[in-house]
Design an enzyme around this catalytic site. Structure first.
Site, PDB file in Angstrom:
ATOM      1  N   SER A   1       0.915  -1.051  -0.041  1.00 20.76           N
ATOM      2  CA  SER A   1      -0.009   0.120   0.091  1.00 20.76           C
ATOM      3  C   SER A   1       0.865   1.321   0.008  1.00 20.76           C
ATOM      4  CB  SER A   1      -0.934   0.232   1.312  1.00 20.76           C
ATOM      5  OG  SER A   1      -1.982   1.027   1.182  1.00 20.76           O
ATOM      6  N   GLU A   2       0.642   2.102  -0.968  1.00 18.31           N
ATOM      7  CA  GLU A   2       1.834   2.991  -1.194  1.00 18.31           C
ATOM      8  C   GLU A   2       1.931   4.111  -0.189  1.00 18.31           C
ATOM      9  OE1 GLU A   2      -0.581   2.322  -3.330  1.00 18.31           O
ATOM     10  OE2 GLU A   2      -1.554   4.212  -4.104  1.00 18.31           O
TER      11      GLU A   2
END
Lengths: 237, 219
Positions: free
Chosen positions: B45-46
């Site tokens: 998840s960035e």
């Protein structure tokens, strides 16, 4: 040890005047400096340029400053959750510069590392590249993006000590450490302020040298933007 | 024809054991539900997490723990947390094996548009431009046609671009397509009950399709 403690949010933002450029940490509403935002709203300072990944929601985070028309320009990567933002943007009241999220983070990093610019492939061939210098390295094009130049960085950490050392918790870390490094003046609000010696030096995420003012926030709402929960066997992973 | 879950299910078959994968918002998020047993993947998840776990049980939501869609999530044994600069550092350095994201339009030379409709919608590109500019392997999950029935697989994108010449594979409700290096959509599989002719009619970009394109196996 140098003591960086100020009494509260109002004292921390006292010298932020009209027209300044601010970085504000957080991703969505996660890890945002709630107490400083409240103090800035109370102070009514205007014509601000805000560098922040998002622009809050209508009634929380930077959205509160937008509602009071305190923001002249937003530099963000994603602003989809804020109807007032969209209204001000489409009506031309608010200037906005949308930039890729990795570019945003790395322009902070460059400032904190003392580097004037970075090269990134993000945005090559798109309108983000307009007017920017392009360089080819090993057969691939990269855009030159400048380090940010912000008057103040305002970040939120989980714990901090009186010397300004910071520890972040979970994904509320996000942009906070890189913005903490990037401000000419960095203000850190923390959930828990402790004496020096209470934090393990090996566990510090942001060394106190980057932090100029620190205080324990009076209260944290920590609002959840998208409350998603699991029904049994909903998702396995 | 596939529904959203069908598209997600088909894309899940592209995920190989040992992959680090970034899932975008929308249909790509659903892919996590269909990763086959025995295939070990780590979801990135960035906003700063490797090893994204499922949604928390009610009452266990943590406001400090969200994914890039701002949803409350959980960590898993072996998860790690990092800042946004490192997150995009690992994307730029191609440590992430596969990126799956949505699109408004894709062109026959692999351009993608998914962040802006001038005058109508201004949400921003988030991390999409970084992801498409650097990812080794990108799969687009999208609807083949818009609400007016117009093709979204085009000779050239009409909307502002997110990235150029970067998309290798597209999965829609009608089929699976490779984007050829020389340009054009190569039909690899038809969705159940869909004919090559129907796909041809729904595809404005150049389409290459053999007469015996197999029907996709969805279980």
């Amino acid at each position: 040890m140098i003591n960086k403690v100020v009494a509260n949010a109002n004292e921390a933002v006292a010298d932020i005047t009209d027209g300044k450029t601010l970085m504000l940490g957080g991703f969505g509403l996660c890890g945002i400096p709630e107490n400083c935002i409240a103090a800035l709203v109370e102070k009514g300072v205007k014509e601000l340029t805000c560098i922040s990944n998002n622009a809050g929601v209508d009634d929380f985070g930077i959205g509160l400053m937008l509602k009071q028309r305190q923001v002249k320009k937003m530099i963000s990567s994603y602003v989809g959750e804020n109807a007032e933002f969209e209204r001000q943007l489409l009506s031309g009241e608010l200037e906005v510069e949308l930039i890729p999220q990795g570019t945003l983070a790395t322009r902070c990093l460059a400032a904190g590392y003392g580097m004037p610019a970075i090269f990134t492939p993000a945005g090559v061939g798109t309108e983000v590249a307009d007017g920017k210098e392009t360089r080819n390295f090993n057969g691939k094009d990269y855009l030159m993006e400048y380090a940010f130049d912000a008057d103040f960085a305002i970040v939120k950490a989980w714990k901090g000590d009186t010397a300004g050392n910071l520890i972040f918790r979970s994904t509320s870390r996000n942009f906070n450490p890189v913005m903490a490094m990037a401000g000419k003046i960095t203000i850190a609000e923390v959930e828990e302020l402790v004496e020096v010696g209470q934090l393990d030096p090996d566990h510090i995420h942001t060394p106190g040298v980057y932090v100029h003012r620190i205080f324990q926030g009076a209260a944290y709402e920590k609002r959840i933007e998208q409350r998603t929960v699991r029904k049994l066997d909903d998702m396995k992973i | 024809m596939l529904d959203k879950n069908g598209i997600a299910k088909r894309i899940a078959k592209e995920i190989k054991d040992g992959y680090y994968v970034n899932l975008g918002i929308g249909i790509p998020t659903l892919v996590a539900n269909y990763i086959p047993n025995g295939v070990n993947v780590v979801l990135q998840s960035e906003n700063g997490l490797l090893g994204m776990g499922p949604f928390p049980f009610e009452g266990e939501e943590d406001p400090d723990l969200i994914n890039a869609g701002k949803q409350t999530i959980t960590t898993l044994p072996g998860s790690s947390i990092f800042d946004s600069a490192m997150s995009f550092g690992m994307i730029r350095a191609q440590k992430i094996d596969l990126t799956i994201l949505g699109a408004m339009e894709v062109s026959e030379n692999g351009d993608i548009a998914n962040w802006k409709i001038p005058g109508k919608m201004v949400k921003g590109m988030g991390g999409a431009m970084d992801l498409v500019a650097s990812a080794k392997n990108i799969i687009v999950a999208m609807q083949h046609v818009n609400k007016a029935g117009e093709s979204k697989l085009l000779p050239a994108c009409t909307l502002p671009l997110t990235g150029v010449n970067c998309i290798k594979k597209v999965v829609t409700e009608l089929g699976v397509f490779d984007i050829l290096p020389e340009g054009g959509f190569k039909l690899l599989e038809r969705a159940p009950g869909v004919t090559v002719e129907e796909i041809r009619n729904a595809t404005a970009g150049k389409l290459y399709a053999d007469n015996d394109v197999p029907e996709m196996i969805v279980d």
